[in-house]
Design an enzyme around this catalytic site. Structure first.
Site, PDB file in Angstrom:
ATOM      1  N   ASP A   1      -2.519   6.404  -3.404  1.00 37.04           N
ATOM      2  CA  ASP A   1      -1.342   5.755  -2.810  1.00 37.04           C
ATOM      3  C   ASP A   1      -0.780   4.636  -3.680  1.00 37.04           C
ATOM      4  O   ASP A   1      -1.175   4.481  -4.837  1.00 37.04           O
ATOM      5  CB  ASP A   1      -1.708   5.211  -1.425  1.00 37.04           C
ATOM      6  CG  ASP A   1      -2.686   4.058  -1.523  1.00 37.04           C
ATOM      7  OD1 ASP A   1      -3.475   4.032  -2.486  1.00 37.04           O
ATOM      8  OD2 ASP A   1      -2.650   3.164  -0.659  1.00 37.04           O
TER       9      ASP A   1
ATOM     10  N   LYS B   1     -11.537  -0.029  -0.477  1.00 32.01           N
ATOM     11  CA  LYS B   1     -11.573   1.410  -0.604  1.00 32.01           C
ATOM     12  C   LYS B   1     -11.019   1.758  -1.979  1.00 32.01           C
ATOM     13  O   LYS B   1     -10.293   0.976  -2.589  1.00 32.01           O
ATOM     14  CB  LYS B   1     -10.846   2.107   0.523  1.00 32.01           C
ATOM     15  CG  LYS B   1      -9.422   1.730   0.760  1.00 32.01           C
ATOM     16  CD  LYS B   1      -9.004   2.385   2.072  1.00 32.01           C
ATOM     17  CE  LYS B   1      -7.525   2.323   2.292  1.00 32.01           C
ATOM     18  NZ  LYS B   1      -7.112   1.074   2.932  1.00 32.01           N
TER      19      LYS B   1
ATOM     20  N   ASP C   1      -5.881   2.591  -3.419  1.00 25.60           N
ATOM     21  CA  ASP C   1      -7.125   2.552  -2.652  1.00 25.60           C
ATOM     22  C   ASP C   1      -7.317   3.774  -1.748  1.00 25.60           C
ATOM     23  O   ASP C   1      -8.413   4.009  -1.254  1.00 25.60           O
ATOM     24  CB  ASP C   1      -7.273   1.234  -1.861  1.00 25.60           C
ATOM     25  CG  ASP C   1      -6.117   0.974  -0.909  1.00 25.60           C
ATOM     26  OD1 ASP C   1      -5.210   1.818  -0.821  1.00 25.60           O
ATOM     27  OD2 ASP C   1      -6.125  -0.098  -0.261  1.00 25.60           O
ATOM     28  N   ARG C   2      -6.266   4.549  -1.543  1.00 23.17           N
ATOM     29  CA  ARG C   2      -6.427   5.746  -0.703  1.00 23.17           C
ATOM     30  C   ARG C   2      -6.621   6.994  -1.560  1.00 23.17           C
ATOM     31  O   ARG C   2      -6.245   7.003  -2.728  1.00 23.17           O
ATOM     32  CB  ARG C   2      -5.185   5.962   0.158  1.00 23.17           C
ATOM     33  CG  ARG C   2      -4.947   4.862   1.147  1.00 23.17           C
ATOM     34  CD  ARG C   2      -3.805   5.198   2.063  1.00 23.17           C
ATOM     35  NE  ARG C   2      -3.686   4.162   3.074  1.00 23.17           N
ATOM     36  CZ  ARG C   2      -3.197   4.342   4.288  1.00 23.17           C
ATOM     37  NH1 ARG C   2      -2.729   5.514   4.647  1.00 23.17           N
ATOM     38  NH2 ARG C   2      -3.132   3.362   5.147  1.00 23.17           N
TER      39      ARG C   2
ATOM     40  N   ASP D   1      -1.199   1.393  -4.013  1.00 22.91           N
ATOM     41  CA  ASP D   1      -2.080   0.445  -4.697  1.00 22.91           C
ATOM     42  C   ASP D   1      -3.431   1.045  -5.090  1.00 22.91           C
ATOM     43  O   ASP D   1      -4.344   0.314  -5.473  1.00 22.91           O
ATOM     44  CB  ASP D   1      -2.291  -0.798  -3.829  1.00 22.91           C
ATOM     45  CG  ASP D   1      -2.908  -0.472  -2.481  1.00 22.91           C
ATOM     46  OD1 ASP D   1      -2.704   0.653  -1.989  1.00 22.91           O
ATOM     47  OD2 ASP D   1      -3.588  -1.343  -1.908  1.00 22.91           O
TER      48      ASP D   1
ATOM     49  N   SER E   1       0.797  -1.222   0.000  1.00 25.47           N
ATOM     50  CA  SER E   1       0.000   0.000   0.000  1.00 25.47           C
ATOM     51  C   SER E   1       0.829   1.272   0.000  1.00 25.47           C
ATOM     52  O   SER E   1       1.605   1.514  -0.903  1.00 25.47           O
ATOM     53  CB  SER E   1      -0.959  -0.047   1.188  1.00 25.47           C
ATOM     54  OG  SER E   1      -1.827   1.029   1.116  1.00 25.47           O
ATOM     55  N   HIS E   2       0.721   2.030   1.078  1.00 30.38           N
ATOM     56  CA  HIS E   2       1.365   3.342   1.162  1.00 30.38           C
ATOM     57  C   HIS E   2       2.809   3.239   1.648  1.00 30.38           C
ATOM     58  O   HIS E   2       3.488   4.250   1.766  1.00 30.38           O
ATOM     59  CB  HIS E   2       0.572   4.232   2.112  1.00 30.38           C
ATOM     60  CG  HIS E   2       0.384   3.594   3.455  1.00 30.38           C
ATOM     61  ND1 HIS E   2      -0.483   2.549   3.646  1.00 30.38           N
ATOM     62  CD2 HIS E   2       0.972   3.811   4.644  1.00 30.38           C
ATOM     63  CE1 HIS E   2      -0.423   2.158   4.889  1.00 30.38           C
ATOM     64  NE2 HIS E   2       0.454   2.905   5.536  1.00 30.38           N
TER      65      HIS E   2
END
Ligand code: G16
Length: 543
Positions: free
Chosen positions: A277, A376, A281-282, A279, A113-114
């Site tokens: 981010d 998300k 999703d943010r 991937d 992710s982030h």
């Protein structure tokens, strides 16, 4: 093609965190480490004949190697087909979309992710179920239990698949289909939002700056914003996904998305700014010289939902994670719909969405989405904002101010202390918990403690109970401070302090949250003995 059974030793550190297993790349590069976890996933599920698996990642370092390994293991474990993103890339929401669209058994997402990428950065892996959402705690607990006893895994000796070229490839009995995940995802977005109105907004001279942070959303953003919606080519920055994210930290917040923040707070700033981010999703939403707190963003989307064609009929309910502010609760109350409070982690929303109890979900950690997928969804949130802006023809700041004038402002901030020694962070939490018994009724300045607890949650759909989800200090006026240790880091501990106070006075709505929350910030420092225990005088990141 013969199945090879490879002897292995269990690892004892494969417990999934808030969102899958996240470790250093070097940890994943240990012999059998990735294979063990993948086999634990496969052993935790029943794989029927004709089962399809979706596979893709955010393109970070080790993505390609991991994809080839997993494809061979999927073939050995009896999958009939794997849908894999072109070049091994699929954003997390696109993966969710593809699982649902093609009725796959589940999916494997490769992402931390982030967290930073590159050879010295982080890697991660998580399993998503047939509804497109992250595996429930029951499943992740089972995966962990299996990982601790694993003695062998299965694979096949097959050549690597050419992930660059779309199409079907045979791997033994299994078919590998390299798909264009961007098209499926963009089509879904076009079915939800008023692309005509957004196109007209861009044509009228409205300017946007989207920062893909050299992560997965670049190709998606170019297809949607530039090709389908007519935004200028310059409106998408850092659009080429890189294995190390260009050396950056692909976390869309005010600290790590500094290039975008400089543009949005600079001279001649665009009307609208956003970032996503690693991937995809943010999301972070910015106006001209204006930051929209993610908790407010959720509330605002809920209050304006019917402006988007996909939500014209209204929303069934809202769910938010416990540390997320209660701004959305106020909207839910006004709309006469339920609002659910869950632990941190998108996996807790799945059951509520599957049961039709909620349409919108959101978290303070820059996550917002709806039941169109079970993850998300960063670009979805950006498009929702564009739809609202096109419909209302007001600035981002004016829309937020209007919202606060109507509902009041849940003044909110999160302070992160990253990279703390584990002992210091655990010491803070132990101290706090021990103080709970004597805190109730105590006064701190204008605040009186009404209740302290360690948040636990009983899933209203399946009755499962999750304990230890964050320490809460609730004050008599509805203000609160929440303390949690992050479940997504890979080095040391990250202490998150969430601060919230309600302010109905429109004369203070223009003030900075840090100013309005100063007293609560001081109380948090006092109760945790933060400075003496951690040696830190300021947070690493303030949201
Ligand atoms: C993950 C989860 C989110 C969670 C976030 C922060 O996001 O999917 O539900 O809110 O981590 O978790 P923590 O506070 O434990 O670090 P992502 O974007 O990292 O997948």
């Amino acid at each position: 093609m013969p199945v090879l059974t490879i002897a292995t030793q269990p690892f004892n550190d494969q417990k999934p965190g808030t969102s899958g297993l996240r470790k250093r790349v070097t940890t994943f590069q240990q012999a059998h480490y990735l294979e063990n976890f993948v086999q634990a996933i496969f052993n935790s599920i029943t794989i029927p004949a004709n089962a399809t698996l979706v596979l893709g990642g955010d393109g970070r370092f080790y993505n390609r190697e991991a994809i080839q390994t997993i494809l061979k293991m999927a073939a050995a474990n009896g999958f009939a087909r794997v849908l894999v993103g072109q070049n091994g890339i699929l954003s997390t929401p696109a993966c969710s979309c593809v699982i649902r669209k093609y009725q796959a058994l589940g999916g494997i997402v490769l992402s931390a992710s982030h967290n930073p990428g590159g050879a010295d950065g982080d890697f991660g892996i998580k399993y998503n179920q047939a509804n497109g959402g992250p595996a429930s705690e029951t499943v992740t607990d089972a995966i962990y239990a299996i990982s601790k006893t694993l003695t062998h895994y299965q694979t096949v000796a097959a050549p690597d698949i050419a992930l660059e070229v779309l199409g079907d490839y045979a791997m033994g009995e299994m078919v590998v289909t390299v798909i264009d995940g961007v098209a499926d995802y963009a089509d879904l977005m076009e079915s939800l939002f008023d692309f005509g109105a957004i196109r007209a907004l861009f044509a009228s001279g409205f300017r946007m700056q989207f920062d893909a942070m050299h992560a997965v959303t670049g190709p998606y953003a170019r297809e949607i914003f530039i090709r389908r919606l007519g935004a200028s080519a310059a409106s998408v920055m850092n659009a080429v996904p890189l294995p190390d994210f260009g050396g950056g930290h692909p976390d869309p917040n005010l600290t790590y998305a500094h290039d975008l923040v400089a543009i949005m707070y600079g001279d001649n700033a665009p009307d609208f700014g956003a970032a996503s981010d690693g991937d995809g999703d943010r999301n972070m939403i910015l106006g001209k010289h204006f930051f929209v707190n993610p908790s407010d963003s959720l509330a605002l989307i809920a209050a304006n939902a019917t402006l988007a064609p996909g939500y014209k009929a209204g929303i069934a309910g809202i769910a938010r994670s416990m540390p997320t502010s209660a701004a959305a609760d106020r909207v839910a109350a006004a709309l006469g719909i339920p609002c659910f409070e869950t632990p941190t982690g998108w996996k807790f929303f799945g059951n509520l969405m599957d049961a039709g109890k909620v349409t919108l979900c959101g978290e303070e950690s820059f996550g917002t989405s709806s039941s169109h997928v079970r993850e998300k969804d960063g670009l979805w949130a950006v498009l929702f904002w564009l739809n609202i802006l096109a419909a209302r023809q007001q600035s981002v700041e004016a829309i937020v101010m209007d919202h606060w004038a109507k509902f009041g402002r849940n003044v909110y901030s999160r302070h992160d202390y990253e990279g703390l020694p584990n002992d210091a962070a655990n010491g803070v939490m132990t101290l706090l918990k021990a103080s709970f018994a004597s805190l109730v009724g105590k006064q701190f300045g204008k605040y009186t403690v009404a209740l302290c607890d360690d948040f636990s949650y009983t899933d209203p759909i399946d009755g499962s109970v999750s304990t230890g989800q964050g320490l809460r200090i609730l004050f008599t006026d509805g203000s609160r401070i929440v303390f949690r240790l992050s479940g997504t880091g890979t080095e040391g501990a990250t202490l998150r302090i969430y601060l919230e106070a309600f302010d109905a006075d429109i004369r203070r709505h223009g003030l900075d949250a840090q100013v309005l929350l100063a007293e609560l910030i001081a109380i948090a420092a006092q109760l945790t003995e933060l400075r003496s225990r951690t040696g830190r005088i300021a947070p690493t990141v303030i949201t």
